[in-house]
Design a protein around this motif. Structure first.
Motif, PDB file in Angstrom:
ATOM      1  N   UNK A   1     -58.971 -21.482 -13.792  1.00 17.25           N
ATOM      2  CA  UNK A   1     -58.648 -20.813 -15.055  1.00 17.25           C
ATOM      3  C   UNK A   1     -57.393 -19.972 -14.889  1.00 17.25           C
ATOM      4  N   UNK A   2     -56.561 -19.968 -15.925  1.00 17.68           N
ATOM      5  CA  UNK A   2     -55.338 -19.189 -15.885  1.00 17.68           C
ATOM      6  C   UNK A   2     -55.657 -17.707 -15.780  1.00 17.68           C
ATOM      7  N   UNK A   3     -54.801 -16.986 -15.015  1.00 20.43           N
ATOM      8  CA  UNK A   3     -55.002 -15.552 -14.861  1.00 20.43           C
ATOM      9  C   UNK A   3     -54.711 -14.789 -16.152  1.00 20.43           C
ATOM     10  N   UNK A   4     -54.113 -15.456 -17.154  1.00 17.03           N
ATOM     11  CA  UNK A   4     -53.740 -14.778 -18.391  1.00 17.03           C
ATOM     12  C   UNK A   4     -54.852 -14.753 -19.419  1.00 17.03           C
ATOM     13  N   UNK A   5     -56.019 -15.368 -19.100  1.00 16.39           N
ATOM     14  CA  UNK A   5     -57.126 -15.410 -20.046  1.00 16.39           C
ATOM     15  C   UNK A   5     -58.446 -15.054 -19.368  1.00 16.39           C
ATOM     16  N   UNK A   6     -59.371 -14.586 -20.178  1.00 13.79           N
ATOM     17  CA  UNK A   6     -60.737 -14.339 -19.735  1.00 13.79           C
ATOM     18  C   UNK A   6     -61.660 -15.365 -20.371  1.00 13.79           C
ATOM     19  N   UNK A   7     -62.627 -15.876 -19.604  1.00 11.35           N
ATOM     20  CA  UNK A   7     -63.652 -16.743 -20.168  1.00 11.35           C
ATOM     21  C   UNK A   7     -64.791 -15.871 -20.661  1.00 11.35           C
ATOM     22  N   UNK A   8     -65.214 -16.091 -21.896  1.00 19.35           N
ATOM     23  CA  UNK A   8     -66.205 -15.242 -22.534  1.00 19.35           C
ATOM     24  C   UNK A   8     -67.594 -15.862 -22.485  1.00 19.35           C
ATOM     25  N   UNK A   9     -68.587 -15.013 -22.464  1.00 17.98           N
ATOM     26  CA  UNK A   9     -69.971 -15.438 -22.636  1.00 17.98           C
ATOM     27  C   UNK A   9     -70.197 -15.673 -24.130  1.00 17.98           C
ATOM     28  N   UNK A  10     -70.656 -16.868 -24.538  1.00 22.80           N
ATOM     29  CA  UNK A  10     -70.884 -17.128 -25.965  1.00 22.80           C
ATOM     30  C   UNK A  10     -71.805 -16.110 -26.629  1.00 22.80           C
ATOM     31  N   UNK A  11     -72.632 -15.442 -25.824  1.00 22.90           N
ATOM     32  CA  UNK A  11     -73.552 -14.446 -26.385  1.00 22.90           C
ATOM     33  C   UNK A  11     -72.811 -13.214 -26.913  1.00 22.90           C
ATOM     34  N   UNK A  12     -71.516 -13.083 -26.557  1.00 28.40           N
ATOM     35  CA  UNK A  12     -70.761 -11.926 -27.040  1.00 28.40           C
ATOM     36  C   UNK A  12     -70.380 -12.065 -28.517  1.00 28.40           C
ATOM     37  N   UNK A  13     -70.500 -13.278 -29.065  1.00 31.84           N
ATOM     38  CA  UNK A  13     -70.179 -13.486 -30.475  1.00 31.84           C
ATOM     39  C   UNK A  13     -71.308 -12.966 -31.350  1.00 31.84           C
ATOM     40  N   UNK A  14     -70.933 -12.274 -32.400  1.00 29.09           N
ATOM     41  CA  UNK A  14     -71.906 -11.713 -33.318  1.00 29.09           C
ATOM     42  C   UNK A  14     -72.101 -12.644 -34.507  1.00 29.09           C
ATOM     43  N   UNK A  15     -73.329 -13.094 -34.714  1.00 28.25           N
ATOM     44  CA  UNK A  15     -73.656 -13.920 -35.862  1.00 28.25           C
ATOM     45  C   UNK A  15     -74.655 -13.167 -36.733  1.00 28.25           C
ATOM     46  N   UNK A  16     -74.232 -12.862 -37.947  1.00 30.06           N
ATOM     47  CA  UNK A  16     -75.123 -12.182 -38.878  1.00 30.06           C
ATOM     48  C   UNK A  16     -75.914 -13.192 -39.693  1.00 30.06           C
ATOM     49  N   UNK A  17     -76.453 -12.734 -40.794  1.00 30.49           N
ATOM     50  CA  UNK A  17     -77.198 -13.629 -41.670  1.00 30.49           C
ATOM     51  C   UNK A  17     -76.233 -14.621 -42.322  1.00 30.49           C
ATOM     52  N   UNK A  18     -76.761 -15.746 -42.719  1.00 30.51           N
ATOM     53  CA  UNK A  18     -75.939 -16.756 -43.379  1.00 30.51           C
ATOM     54  C   UNK A  18     -76.764 -17.441 -44.453  1.00 30.51           C
ATOM     55  N   UNK A  19     -76.171 -17.741 -45.635  1.00 34.84           N
ATOM     56  CA  UNK A  19     -74.783 -17.459 -46.027  1.00 34.84           C
ATOM     57  C   UNK A  19     -74.552 -15.979 -46.319  1.00 34.84           C
ATOM     58  N   UNK A  20     -73.285 -15.557 -46.222  1.00 32.32           N
ATOM     59  CA  UNK A  20     -72.916 -14.165 -46.435  1.00 32.32           C
ATOM     60  C   UNK A  20     -71.559 -14.114 -47.130  1.00 32.32           C
ATOM     61  N   UNK A  21     -71.470 -13.343 -48.200  1.00 31.89           N
ATOM     62  CA  UNK A  21     -70.237 -13.257 -48.955  1.00 31.89           C
ATOM     63  C   UNK A  21     -69.103 -12.728 -48.074  1.00 31.89           C
ATOM     64  N   UNK A  22     -67.943 -13.394 -48.160  1.00 27.07           N
ATOM     65  CA  UNK A  22     -66.784 -12.970 -47.392  1.00 27.07           C
ATOM     66  C   UNK A  22     -66.743 -13.481 -45.969  1.00 27.07           C
ATOM     67  N   UNK A  23     -67.735 -14.289 -45.583  1.00 25.78           N
ATOM     68  CA  UNK A  23     -67.809 -14.838 -44.231  1.00 25.78           C
ATOM     69  C   UNK A  23     -67.837 -16.364 -44.297  1.00 25.78           C
ATOM     70  N   UNK A  24     -67.009 -17.006 -43.483  1.00 23.92           N
ATOM     71  CA  UNK A  24     -67.088 -18.452 -43.343  1.00 23.92           C
ATOM     72  C   UNK A  24     -67.655 -18.784 -41.973  1.00 23.92           C
ATOM     73  N   UNK A  25     -68.757 -19.483 -41.960  1.00 26.91           N
ATOM     74  CA  UNK A  25     -69.369 -19.908 -40.691  1.00 26.91           C
ATOM     75  C   UNK A  25     -68.827 -21.274 -40.296  1.00 26.91           C
ATOM     76  N   UNK A  26     -68.323 -21.355 -39.062  1.00 34.90           N
ATOM     77  CA  UNK A  26     -67.671 -22.569 -38.580  1.00 34.90           C
ATOM     78  C   UNK A  26     -68.452 -23.142 -37.400  1.00 34.90           C
ATOM     79  N   UNK A  27     -68.722 -24.430 -37.460  1.00 39.22           N
ATOM     80  CA  UNK A  27     -69.432 -25.147 -36.402  1.00 39.22           C
ATOM     81  C   UNK A  27     -68.418 -26.044 -35.692  1.00 39.22           C
TER      82      UNK A  27
END
Length: 252
Positions: A1-27
């Motif tokens: 992996x390049x030293x210029x980036x960090x690999x993230x744990x997917x668990x760090x992403x916050x997913x609220x309720x869906x559907x939600x006004x003003x939010x687009x959920x992308x798969x």
């Protein structure tokens, strides 16, 4: 992996309720290689597939993938084809000596060096990848970084989401032999555009979420390869992101 980036744990992403006004959920998925019907597809607003939905790019396999797409309940669907999807590219068809015409999925917006507006988000997509092996069936190939740069020059400034089959150089692009297989032209274009999300695949082993250490880079990089290795049969489930439409940023 390049030293210029960090690999993230997917668990760090916050997913609220869906559907939600003003939010687009992308798969996000990529490199499903005819395993698409085995995926458990989560709910969302926008599905993105970053290429290689077939193994040999045969017409019947492209149509099977397209039929599957047609049965999915997403408001928006975007596809960028990959190098294995041979019969989506007349040049690859001819070089491979096949007697076929181009077959393009109809149940999604298929992007080829172009930008579309999807629900208030601008999305650029390009299928091109560098072919270091000179393979005749390789679809949407580029022989040089200069060719890649020409394709990426169609990307508009201020785009929100970039979808390429090729990884950017140095991010999620390390192959089994530990070499970087991404494109420098893709990386440079992404740095100029600074999108909220850059989705790609191609190098299965690079699957994951990445974030640049550069202070001014807002991009979340996603190698969405669904098959984590060409030598393994395990199938990973899709990545899911929420984008705040007011700020055009990923909710983290």
């Amino acid at each position: 992996m390049s030293e210029s980036v960090n690999k993230l744990d997917p668990q760090t992403l916050t997913l609220g309720s869906w559907p939600q006004e003003g939010i687009m959920r992308i798969v996000l998925i990529s490199d499903t290689h005819m395993q698409h019907r085995k995926l458990v597809m989560p709910e969302g607003d926008l599905l993105i597939h970053a290429g290689d939905f077939t193994n040999k790019g045969r017409k019947m396999d492209i149509k099977d993938f397209d039929d599957w797409l047609g049965g999915l309940d997403y408001r928006h669907k975007i596809v960028v084809v990959g190098n294995h999807d041979t019969e989506t590219d007349i040049l690859a068809i001819n070089k491979a000596g096949r007697v076929e015409i181009e077959t393009i999925p109809e149940n999604a917006v298929v992007l080829k060096n172009e930008t579309v507006d999807i629900g208030g988000l601008t999305v650029f997509g390009s299928p091109y990848t560098l072919d270091p092996f000179g393979i005749d069936w390789w679809a949407h190939k580029a022989d040089t970084e200069e060719e890649m740069e020409q394709h990426m020059n169609n990307m508009q400034e201020g785009v929100d989401i970039v979808v390429t089959h090729s990884p950017p150089h140095g991010i999620g692009d390390i192959s089994m032999d530990k070499s970087h297989c991404g494109s420098k032209a893709v990386r440079q274009s992404e740095e100029k555009g600074n999108p909220a999300v850059h989705v790609f695949g191609h190098i299965h082993e690079g699957r994951g979420l990445y974030q640049s250490k550069e202070v001014n880079c807002r991009t979340l990089f996603v190698n969405a390869s669904s098959l984590p290795s060409p030598l393994k049969s395990g199938l990973c489930q899709p990545f899911i992101l929420d984008i705040d439409l007011s700020t055009k940023t990923v909710v983290i």
